[in-house]
Design a protein around this motif. Structure first.
Motif: not given
Length: 610
Positions: A182-203
């Protein structure tokens, strides 16, 4: 001819199932620098094609990047300087530190204390990121090929991406050509800790029109803000190594003009022409060059140039990319390289922030029609129009009414080969069963909804920022400039300028029969009148006339698409390809030839083992 397959960027991998040492050695064999946090099963890598890419660790944490920041506030920072800068900002401000950055960036941060990894991309996707999550592996990279080097099993084509490509000439985020990438969309951030991946927006782009200012106040502010944005980029590279694209349009002319004014030196400008006068805009480029007294250079692109480059396009882009303007973009950059230039400034983004596309004006026409009382339209006018014969003005009126009655964003993309035809006449039945024919429009509707409650004009600008800028125009220019061995920057996509334009009332951006209304008013007296009043053209390529008249290009088209069994017939019916051939040969417009370029690039990509 020297063509550099773009190879710079970063890669970040967490894999609990495979030996990362093997992947580390594989990446190093391809000239990557690596950081291996063995106990945490984390691998960071950087391919340093130019100073934008790098890798650094403080012994506990690590960062890998592809970034060109405009506000780092240090001259000639080393790789250690850049890495330390990012990690210190992260430690001081947490994930929110990214809001303090300006410019183009994509990077991975490994937090060795909290055992978490972040993957960021910038506000408009100037530095792209792709990623995969499957089978115990999480990986992100600047380029698709890095992930394929790591795991060739990811090479399964996504049918939805084929549809995206044929619809839009490019594959739109978050899709790539491969199902598992997949492409990471603009203004986005992936956060991975343990087995959990979060898709967040920074802008994200937010439209907040300010109706308190007069038109005269806006004109002053627009000129100030554009000058300020260009001024950010002037000191970032030496004058003798810096050039400006100059198409003869308002955006590139503004960048070149302000560069000259701010630097106090003649901007080195580079323009592209064609022998076909319908595509040649060098007269306007020369007008701008004369106004600002630039150090002017031009190059004429020929069919032979197309033949020299076209087979490399699939390798340069990693996935099908059908914008024919890649050809002039490359030769303009190569010509600049031959003149000693390392950095080019592009004018991309102006249309999408100031309302420069004719489609925005056309949308206002449709809105005028829809403002007519529904009872009159539906019970009198439209039934009466339907009784009229399908020729001349009646045909045009029927088509106009049909499009007006389509809601946005569907209407915005309704003038499209795939939108106008029954998919069963185009695609193989197996493909239709495998694909989501609404895949593109589902994403468009999501963007259109996210831009609410903005005015319809601003919502269409938002769509173009997400699709046309991120997935098409920026990729077109950036990859081709890299292929010529240079780097490119985009002053009109400076975040502070974009945020400023979001406060301009949309009724001043686009008016009845007037695109870029306020921008053009503001730039009177600075830009030449001929450039302000000219119709929009763009850096097009004479695809159709060259396919019809130039022997080598015609032979290429016919050999690849119209002889034997093209690979694309696994998706597209052979009889449809033949219909396109007949229409191309009999129709006098450029419509079918331009579409055949898109089909040709797809077929070449498939033939190269895509």
């Amino acid at each position: 001819m020297n063509i550099t397959i773009p190879s710079g960027g970063f890669c970040a991998i967490e894999d609990k199932t495979r030996n990362l040492t093997d992947i580390k050695h594989q990446l190093e064999s391809r000239q990557a620098k690596t950081l291996h946090f063995e106990s945490d099963r984390i691998l960071l890598a950087a391919f340093t094609q130019n100073p934008d890419q790098g890798l650094w660790t403080d012994g506990i944490n690590g960062v890998a990047w592809d970034m060109d920041l405009t506000n780092m506030q240090m001259s000639n920072p080393s790789e250690e300087d850049k890495g330390r800068y990012l990690l210190q900002l992260y430690e001081q401000h947490g994930m929110a530190f990214v809001d303090r950055l300006r410019g183009a960036f994509a990077f991975a941060i490994w937090d060795g204390r909290l055992k978490q990894i972040f993957i960021f991309t910038d506000f408009y996707g100037l530095k792209p990121v792709v990623y995969t999550e499957q089978n115990g592996c999480f990986a992100a990279a600047s380029r698709i090929r890095y992930l394929l080097w790591m795991d060739p099993s990811l090479k399964e084509i996504n049918p939805d991406a084929i549809f995206h490509y044929l619809f839009f000439q490019a594959i739109c985020s978050p899709l790539t050509i491969y199902k598992s990438i997949k492409k990471l969309e603009p203004g986005k951030v992936l956060h991975k800790q343990g087995d959990q991946v979060s898709h967040l927006t920074h802008y994200d782009i937010k439209y907040t029109p300010d109706h308190s200012l007069s038109q005269e106040d806006w004109k002053i502010r627009i000129r100030e803000q554009i000058q300020k944005a260009v001024g950010v980029f002037v000191p970032l590279s030496p004058y003798e190594k810096t050039g400006c694209f100059l198409s003869g349009g308002t955006d590139s002319s503004s960048v070149a003009g302000y560069y000259t004014q701010i630097s106090g030196k003649a901007a080195k400008t580079f323009s592209i022409g064609f022998d076909d006068p319908r595509y040649n805009e060098l007269d306007y480029a020369r007008i701008a060059a004369e106004r600002f007294k630039t150090d002017y250079h031009e190059y004429y692109v020929t069919p032979a140039d197309v033949m020299s480059l076209i087979e490399q396009i699939p390798r340069i882009y990693d996935e099908p990319f059908g914008n024919a303007s890649v050809i002039p973009a490359f030769y303009c950059a190569r010509h600049a390289s031959e003149k000693g230039i390392d950095i080019l400034l592009g004018g991309d983004g102006g249309d999408e922030i100031f309302g420069g596309n004719e489609r925005y004006v056309t949308n206002l026409v449709f809105q005028k029609y829809l403002a007519i009382p529904r009872a009159f339209r539906k019970t009198l006018f439209e039934p009466l129009l339907n009784l009229m014969p399908d020729f001349s003005l009646f045909y045009k009126a029927k088509r106009y009414v049909r499009r007006a009655n389509i809601p946005n964003p569907q209407r915005f993309y309704s003038y499209n080969l795939l939108a106008e035809l029954d998919p069963h006449t185009i695609f193989q039945e197996d493909f239709i069963r495998a694909v989501n024919l609404n895949s593109f429009m589902d994403i468009a509707e999501n963007h259109y909804s996210n831009a609410a409650p903005a005015d319809d004009t601003d919502r269409l600008l938002y769509l173009d920022m997400k699709f046309t800028i991120t997935d098409n125009d920026i990729q077109k220019v950036t990859r081709m400039v890299e292929a010529a061995g240079l780097r490119v920057r985009y002053p009109l996509l400076d975040r502070d300028l974009v945020d400023f334009t979001c406060t301009i009332p949309p009724t001043l951006k686009v008016k009845w029969k007037k695109n870029r209304y306020l921008f053009k008013e503001a730039m009177k007296g600075f830009l030449p009148d001929e450039i302000i009043t000219k119709s929009k053209h763009g850096m097009g390529l004479p695809v159709t006339p060259w396919f019809k008249q130039e022997r080598q290009m015609k032979a290429l088209l016919y050999d690849i698409l119209f002889s034997g069994t093209p690979a694309m017939t696994r998706y597209i019916k052979p009889e449809f390809i033949q219909k396109m051939k007949t229409a191309f040969e009999t129709d006098t417009s450029t419509y079918y030839g331009d579409n055949l370029w898109v089909f040709l690039i797809l077929e070449m990509w498939l033939n190269q083992g895509g």
